[in-house]
Design a protein around this motif. Structure first.
Motif, PDB file in Angstrom:
ATOM      1  N   LEU A 180       0.801  -1.216   0.000  1.00 55.71           N
ATOM      2  CA  LEU A 180       0.000   0.000   0.000  1.00 55.71           C
ATOM      3  C   LEU A 180       0.839   1.273   0.000  1.00 55.71           C
ATOM      4  O   LEU A 180       0.478   2.262  -0.648  1.00 55.71           O
ATOM      5  N   MET A 181       1.944   1.287   0.713  1.00 60.91           N
ATOM      6  CA  MET A 181       2.755   2.497   0.812  1.00 60.91           C
ATOM      7  C   MET A 181       3.258   2.974  -0.548  1.00 60.91           C
ATOM      8  O   MET A 181       3.579   4.147  -0.715  1.00 60.91           O
ATOM      9  N   ASP A 182       3.329   2.073  -1.513  1.00 63.76           N
ATOM     10  CA  ASP A 182       3.756   2.450  -2.857  1.00 63.76           C
ATOM     11  C   ASP A 182       2.631   3.089  -3.673  1.00 63.76           C
ATOM     12  O   ASP A 182       2.869   3.557  -4.787  1.00 63.76           O
ATOM     13  N   LEU A 183       1.408   3.082  -3.129  1.00 58.99           N
ATOM     14  CA  LEU A 183       0.233   3.473  -3.910  1.00 58.99           C
ATOM     15  C   LEU A 183      -0.451   4.735  -3.395  1.00 58.99           C
ATOM     16  O   LEU A 183      -1.531   5.077  -3.867  1.00 58.99           O
ATOM     17  N   LEU A 184       0.189   5.441  -2.449  1.00 55.01           N
ATOM     18  CA  LEU A 184      -0.509   6.533  -1.767  1.00 55.01           C
ATOM     19  C   LEU A 184      -0.255   7.918  -2.347  1.00 55.01           C
ATOM     20  O   LEU A 184      -0.866   8.898  -1.909  1.00 55.01           O
ATOM     21  N   ASP A 185       0.622   8.023  -3.322  1.00 56.73           N
ATOM     22  CA  ASP A 185       0.927   9.352  -3.857  1.00 56.73           C
ATOM     23  C   ASP A 185      -0.296  10.022  -4.466  1.00 56.73           C
ATOM     24  O   ASP A 185      -0.430  11.245  -4.429  1.00 56.73           O
ATOM     25  N   GLY A 186      -1.205   9.236  -5.012  1.00 54.25           N
ATOM     26  CA  GLY A 186      -2.414   9.797  -5.602  1.00 54.25           C
ATOM     27  C   GLY A 186      -3.420  10.282  -4.592  1.00 54.25           C
ATOM     28  O   GLY A 186      -4.483  10.811  -4.960  1.00 54.25           O
ATOM     29  N   LEU A 187      -3.115  10.130  -3.299  1.00 54.59           N
ATOM     30  CA  LEU A 187      -4.021  10.593  -2.252  1.00 54.59           C
ATOM     31  C   LEU A 187      -3.493  11.842  -1.542  1.00 54.59           C
ATOM     32  O   LEU A 187      -3.909  12.155  -0.433  1.00 54.59           O
ATOM     33  N   ARG A 188      -2.604  12.562  -2.186  1.00 51.04           N
ATOM     34  CA  ARG A 188      -2.072  13.793  -1.578  1.00 51.04           C
ATOM     35  C   ARG A 188      -3.111  14.911  -1.580  1.00 51.04           C
ATOM     36  O   ARG A 188      -3.157  15.728  -0.666  1.00 51.04           O
ATOM     37  N   PHE A 189      -3.935  14.980  -2.622  1.00 49.31           N
ATOM     38  CA  PHE A 189      -4.978  16.015  -2.745  1.00 49.31           C
ATOM     39  C   PHE A 189      -4.428  17.416  -2.467  1.00 49.31           C
ATOM     40  O   PHE A 189      -4.958  18.176  -1.663  1.00 49.31           O
ATOM     41  N   GLY A 190      -3.322  17.717  -3.138  1.00 49.23           N
ATOM     42  CA  GLY A 190      -2.757  19.056  -3.054  1.00 49.23           C
ATOM     43  C   GLY A 190      -1.692  19.250  -2.000  1.00 49.23           C
ATOM     44  O   GLY A 190      -1.008  20.288  -2.002  1.00 49.23           O
ATOM     45  N   LEU A 191      -1.519  18.309  -1.094  1.00 47.43           N
ATOM     46  CA  LEU A 191      -0.488  18.436  -0.069  1.00 47.43           C
ATOM     47  C   LEU A 191       0.860  17.995  -0.625  1.00 47.43           C
ATOM     48  O   LEU A 191       0.922  17.202  -1.568  1.00 47.43           O
ATOM     49  N   PRO A 192       1.965  18.496  -0.054  1.00 51.16           N
ATOM     50  CA  PRO A 192       3.290  18.180  -0.612  1.00 51.16           C
ATOM     51  C   PRO A 192       3.730  16.735  -0.408  1.00 51.16           C
ATOM     52  O   PRO A 192       4.592  16.249  -1.127  1.00 51.16           O
ATOM     53  N   ARG A 193       3.144  16.045   0.584  1.00 54.35           N
ATOM     54  CA  ARG A 193       3.559  14.676   0.868  1.00 54.35           C
ATOM     55  C   ARG A 193       2.363  13.734   0.835  1.00 54.35           C
ATOM     56  O   ARG A 193       1.229  14.130   1.108  1.00 54.35           O
ATOM     57  N   ALA A 194       2.634  12.493   0.504  1.00 55.25           N
ATOM     58  CA  ALA A 194       1.583  11.479   0.525  1.00 55.25           C
ATOM     59  C   ALA A 194       1.200  11.185   1.972  1.00 55.25           C
ATOM     60  O   ALA A 194       2.007  11.356   2.896  1.00 55.25           O
ATOM     61  N   PRO A 195      -0.026  10.743   2.221  1.00 51.64           N
ATOM     62  CA  PRO A 195      -0.426  10.375   3.583  1.00 51.64           C
ATOM     63  C   PRO A 195       0.330   9.143   4.044  1.00 51.64           C
ATOM     64  O   PRO A 195       0.916   8.410   3.237  1.00 51.64           O
ATOM     65  N   GLU A 196       0.307   8.914   5.360  1.00 49.73           N
ATOM     66  CA  GLU A 196       1.000   7.766   5.931  1.00 49.73           C
ATOM     67  C   GLU A 196       0.061   6.978   6.836  1.00 49.73           C
ATOM     68  O   GLU A 196      -0.953   7.498   7.309  1.00 49.73           O
ATOM     69  N   LEU A 197       0.417   5.741   7.106  1.00 52.34           N
ATOM     70  CA  LEU A 197      -0.410   4.867   7.930  1.00 52.34           C
ATOM     71  C   LEU A 197      -0.509   5.370   9.364  1.00 52.34           C
ATOM     72  O   LEU A 197       0.498   5.697   9.986  1.00 52.34           O
ATOM     73  N   ALA A 198      -1.737   5.388   9.896  1.00 54.63           N
ATOM     74  CA  ALA A 198      -1.938   5.703  11.301  1.00 54.63           C
ATOM     75  C   ALA A 198      -2.017   4.427  12.138  1.00 54.63           C
ATOM     76  O   ALA A 198      -1.852   4.456  13.352  1.00 54.63           O
ATOM     77  N   HIS A 199      -2.275   3.306  11.493  1.00 55.39           N
ATOM     78  CA  HIS A 199      -2.306   1.990  12.138  1.00 55.39           C
ATOM     79  C   HIS A 199      -2.149   0.951  11.035  1.00 55.39           C
ATOM     80  O   HIS A 199      -1.826   1.306   9.903  1.00 55.39           O
ATOM     81  N   ARG A 200      -2.370  -0.315  11.340  1.00 56.08           N
ATOM     82  CA  ARG A 200      -2.145  -1.367  10.350  1.00 56.08           C
ATOM     83  C   ARG A 200      -3.307  -2.349  10.313  1.00 56.08           C
ATOM     84  O   ARG A 200      -4.032  -2.517  11.288  1.00 56.08           O
ATOM     85  N   LEU A 201      -3.445  -3.008   9.176  1.00 53.17           N
ATOM     86  CA  LEU A 201      -4.326  -4.154   9.026  1.00 53.17           C
ATOM     87  C   LEU A 201      -3.509  -5.280   8.415  1.00 53.17           C
ATOM     88  O   LEU A 201      -2.600  -5.033   7.623  1.00 53.17           O
ATOM     89  N   ASP A 202      -3.835  -6.502   8.775  1.00 42.85           N
ATOM     90  CA  ASP A 202      -3.162  -7.653   8.168  1.00 42.85           C
ATOM     91  C   ASP A 202      -3.363  -7.640   6.650  1.00 42.85           C
ATOM     92  O   ASP A 202      -4.356  -7.103   6.150  1.00 42.85           O
ATOM     93  N   ARG A 203      -2.456  -8.266   5.937  1.00 35.72           N
ATOM     94  CA  ARG A 203      -2.536  -8.361   4.479  1.00 35.72           C
ATOM     95  C   ARG A 203      -3.914  -8.838   4.015  1.00 35.72           C
ATOM     96  O   ARG A 203      -4.505  -8.281   3.094  1.00 35.72           O
ATOM     97  N   ASP A 204      -4.434  -9.871   4.636  1.00 34.65           N
ATOM     98  CA  ASP A 204      -5.667 -10.490   4.152  1.00 34.65           C
ATOM     99  C   ASP A 204      -6.930  -9.958   4.817  1.00 34.65           C
ATOM    100  O   ASP A 204      -8.023 -10.466   4.561  1.00 34.65           O
TER     101      ASP A 204
END
Length: 233
Positions: A43-67
């Protein structure tokens, strides 16, 4: 392979501080150790499209298992991540999971209070119930059942790794598709883990109502949920 456009289409909530997405099952949230990687991106490789105008991509606040599918919270900048970290660490975030398990609980609701510990093995690791482990508590109730399978709502009070999976399996109700804690029983019913982060509630701002976000039921869980009494919304 999941694309950035597909992740953007799974956006459930957005404000100036945070985002909530509906994470698809089968997608790791970040790169794990080489021995644990199953190929593909994360997922971390796919977050750049969620910047919505901010200079940096968002980051995880917590985690979920892969499945595990469902509600996953992202902080949009450092201040937001710090606040979200406080909320998760202090247990102020209310998380609701739906699971389909193999088994028929003798009551309609209860609490599982069993400490959990990570057991390292030569060929990998797993979580186990152990008196010397970290305190772990999960509230649960049955939402439907058909005699063989049960639809369970789980509300973890603590956030241990694999907590719901281990707790339910320890009661004799392994989650359908769980090849680690339900091997030989639950994983024969379906190859897909039937665990979904259904809803999350965060009291982010002290002077505003909590933010509650709900994720739709994933396609792979429809059939067995329906067999347990779920009706399409």
């Amino acid at each position: 392979m999941t694309t950035p456009e597909e992740i953007a289409a799974r956006l459930l909530y957005r404000d100036g501080m945070m985002l909530v997405i509906d994470k698809p099952a089968g997608l790791a949230v970040h790169a794990g150790p080489p021995k644990d990687r199953q190929g593909g991106g994360h997922l971390m490789d796919l977050l750049d499209g969620l910047r919505f105008g901010l200079p940096r991509a968002p980051e995880l606040a917590h985690r979920l298992d892969r499945d595990t599918s469902g509600c996953l919270v992202l902080g949009r900048h450092r201040k937001a991540l710090a606040r979200l970290g406080e909320l998760f660490a202090s247990g102020q975030v209310e998380k609701v999971y739906w699971a389909v398990v193999v088994g028929d609980p003798p009551t309609d609701a209860g609490t599982i209070d069993k400490p959990l510990k990570k057991l390292e093995k030569r060929h990998g690791w797993r979580m186990i119930v152990d008196a010397g482990g970290q305190p772990s508590v999960t509230d649960w109730r049955v939402l439907g059942r058909n005699g063989r399978l049960s639809w369970i709502e789980a509300r973890p009070r603590t956030g241990r790794t694999h907590q719901i999976r281990v707790h339910l399996a320890s009661q004799g109700w392994p989650i359908v598709g769980d090849s680690v804690y339900g091997r030989g029983t639950a994983d024969l019913v379906s190859p897909h883990l039937h665990l979904h982060a259904r809803q999350i509630t965060m009291p982010f701002a002290k002077n505003k109502p909590p933010v509650t976000v709900q994720a739709p039921v994933p396609t792979h869980m429809h059939a067995l949920l329906t067999a347990c009494g779920y009706q399409e919304e």
